[in-house]
Structures are given as C-alpha cells and as structure tokens.
Design a protein around this motif. Structure first.
Motif, short mmCIF file in Angstrom:
data_model
loop_
_atom_site.label_atom_id
_atom_site.label_comp_id
_atom_site.label_asym_id
_atom_site.label_seq_id
_atom_site.Cartn_x
_atom_site.Cartn_y
_atom_site.Cartn_z
N HIS A 30 0.81 -1.21 0.00
CA HIS A 30 0.00 0.00 0.00
C HIS A 30 0.85 1.26 0.00
O HIS A 30 0.37 2.32 -0.39
CB HIS A 30 -0.95 0.00 1.20
N GLN A 31 2.09 1.14 0.44
CA GLN A 31 2.99 2.28 0.51
C GLN A 31 4.34 1.88 -0.11
O GLN A 31 4.75 0.72 0.00
CB GLN A 31 3.22 2.70 1.97
N PRO A 32 5.06 2.81 -0.70
CA PRO A 32 6.37 2.48 -1.28
C PRO A 32 7.35 1.87 -0.27
O PRO A 32 8.11 0.97 -0.61
CB PRO A 32 6.88 3.83 -1.80
N TRP A 33 7.30 2.33 0.98
CA TRP A 33 8.25 1.81 1.96
C TRP A 33 8.03 0.33 2.22
O TRP A 33 8.97 -0.40 2.56
CB TRP A 33 8.21 2.60 3.28
N GLU A 34 6.80 -0.15 2.04
CA GLU A 34 6.51 -1.57 2.25
C GLU A 34 7.25 -2.42 1.21
O GLU A 34 7.89 -3.42 1.55
CB GLU A 34 5.01 -1.82 2.19
N ARG A 35 7.18 -2.01 -0.03
CA ARG A 35 7.88 -2.70 -1.12
C ARG A 35 9.39 -2.64 -0.89
O ARG A 35 10.10 -3.62 -1.09
CB ARG A 35 7.52 -2.08 -2.47
N GLN A 36 9.87 -1.50 -0.44
CA GLN A 36 11.31 -1.33 -0.20
C GLN A 36 11.78 -2.22 0.95
O GLN A 36 12.83 -2.86 0.87
CB GLN A 36 11.63 0.13 0.06
N ALA A 37 11.02 -2.27 2.04
CA ALA A 37 11.38 -3.12 3.18
C ALA A 37 11.34 -4.60 2.77
O ALA A 37 12.22 -5.37 3.16
CB ALA A 37 10.43 -2.87 4.36
N PHE A 38 10.35 -4.97 1.98
CA PHE A 38 10.26 -6.34 1.48
C PHE A 38 11.50 -6.67 0.67
O PHE A 38 12.16 -7.69 0.91
CB PHE A 38 8.99 -6.50 0.64
N GLY A 39 11.81 -5.82 -0.28
CA GLY A 39 12.97 -6.05 -1.15
C GLY A 39 14.28 -6.07 -0.40
O GLY A 39 15.17 -6.86 -0.70
N LEU A 40 14.41 -5.20 0.60
CA LEU A 40 15.63 -5.15 1.39
C LEU A 40 15.84 -6.45 2.15
O LEU A 40 16.95 -7.01 2.16
CB LEU A 40 15.60 -3.96 2.35
N ALA A 41 14.79 -6.95 2.77
CA ALA A 41 14.90 -8.22 3.52
C ALA A 41 15.30 -9.36 2.59
O ALA A 41 16.20 -10.15 2.91
CB ALA A 41 13.58 -8.53 4.22
N VAL A 42 14.66 -9.44 1.44
CA VAL A 42 14.97 -10.51 0.49
C VAL A 42 16.41 -10.38 -0.01
O VAL A 42 17.17 -11.36 -0.05
CB VAL A 42 13.97 -10.52 -0.68
N ALA A 43 16.83 -9.16 -0.35
CA ALA A 43 18.18 -8.95 -0.87
C ALA A 43 19.25 -9.27 0.18
O ALA A 43 20.27 -9.90 -0.14
CB ALA A 43 18.34 -7.51 -1.36
N LEU A 44 19.04 -8.84 1.41
CA LEU A 44 20.03 -9.12 2.46
C LEU A 44 20.15 -10.61 2.73
O LEU A 44 21.25 -11.14 2.90
CB LEU A 44 19.68 -8.37 3.74
N ALA A 45 19.03 -11.31 2.73
CA ALA A 45 19.06 -12.76 2.93
C ALA A 45 19.72 -13.45 1.72
O ALA A 45 20.57 -14.32 1.88
CB ALA A 45 17.66 -13.31 3.17
N ARG A 46 19.34 -13.03 0.54
CA ARG A 46 19.91 -13.61 -0.69
C ARG A 46 21.42 -13.45 -0.72
O ARG A 46 22.15 -14.34 -1.13
CB ARG A 46 19.29 -12.95 -1.92
N ASP A 47 21.90 -12.30 -0.25
CA ASP A 47 23.33 -12.01 -0.27
C ASP A 47 24.07 -12.61 0.92
O ASP A 47 25.27 -12.36 1.09
CB ASP A 47 23.57 -10.50 -0.35
N GLY A 48 23.37 -13.37 1.75
CA GLY A 48 24.02 -14.11 2.82
C GLY A 48 24.24 -13.37 4.13
O GLY A 48 24.99 -13.84 4.98
N HIS A 49 23.58 -12.23 4.31
CA HIS A 49 23.76 -11.48 5.56
C HIS A 49 23.03 -12.13 6.73
O HIS A 49 23.38 -11.91 7.88
CB HIS A 49 23.31 -10.03 5.38
N PHE A 50 21.99 -12.89 6.42
CA PHE A 50 21.28 -13.69 7.42
C PHE A 50 20.50 -14.77 6.69
O PHE A 50 20.30 -14.68 5.47
CB PHE A 50 20.35 -12.85 8.32
N GLU A 51 20.11 -15.78 7.42
CA GLU A 51 19.31 -16.87 6.84
C GLU A 51 17.85 -16.42 6.74
O GLU A 51 17.32 -15.81 7.67
CB GLU A 51 19.40 -18.13 7.70
#
Length: 107
Positions: A30-51
């Motif tokens: 519903h808000q741009p920050w929601e998409r950004q937070a979603f993408g950030l979590a996925v990217a950080l996990a994908r890049d191995g910063h956390f499981e």
C-alpha cells in the motif's frame, strides 16, 4: 520478475502465519516503503547477511506478539510494520553483530 531466491522466499511463506498480503495472486503493497522493506529483507538474505528462516521466525514472533496484545479486528494491524520490526531485529542480530565497525561514530 522475481529471481529464484525471491520466488523461494515468497513460496516458503505461502499458507503460513507470515504470508504476505496478496491481491489477485500478487503481493500487495500500500505504501512504497513496504515494497522497499520487502525487497531489502529478500536482498540481504539472498546475499548471505542472514538466513531467510531466521528472518521468518522473527516475523512470525512479531505477528504473534501483535496478535497477543490486540484484538483481531483492531484497525491498527499492519503486516509490514511487523515485517519492518523483524527486519530491524535480524539486522541487529546478524549484520551489525558481524561488523565490528557498525555503530562506531564517524570521525
């Protein structure tokens, strides 16, 4: 278009207590920050910063804590607030803890 990790991340949540909101089969933001937070979590996990599973367990705990302290029909419910809280917790636990310079003040 989703990467294979993004597909894995979203698919691992389907039918679970931490399933992201959807509309007509697509993720719903519903808000741009929601998409950004979603993408950030996925990217950080994908890049191995956390499981990813570590993040999911924190998200499930955030949702459960909210539900335990609010009525089911409370209009203040916001899935992505729980998402952001879980992201902050997993980042502090894994990313910041792994960087000895994190939190150090700049000269």
């Amino acid at each position: 278009m989703q990467t294979s990790f993004e597909h894995f991340a979203v698919a691992s949540m389907m039918g679970q207590s931490d399933t992201p909101p959807r509309a007509n089969g697509s993720l719903c933001f519903h808000q741009p920050w929601e998409r950004q937070a979603f993408g950030l979590a996925v990217a950080l996990a994908r890049d191995g910063h956390f499981e990813w599973e570590d993040f999911r367990q924190l998200l499930i705990a955030e949702i459960a804590a909210w539900e335990a302290s609010h009525s089911r029909n409370d209009p203040g419910w916001d899935y992505y607030e729980c998402w952001l809280n879980a992201l902050e917790r997993v980042t502090r636990a894994h990313v910041v803890a792994a960087d000895p310079l994190a939190g150090a003040s700049a000269p």
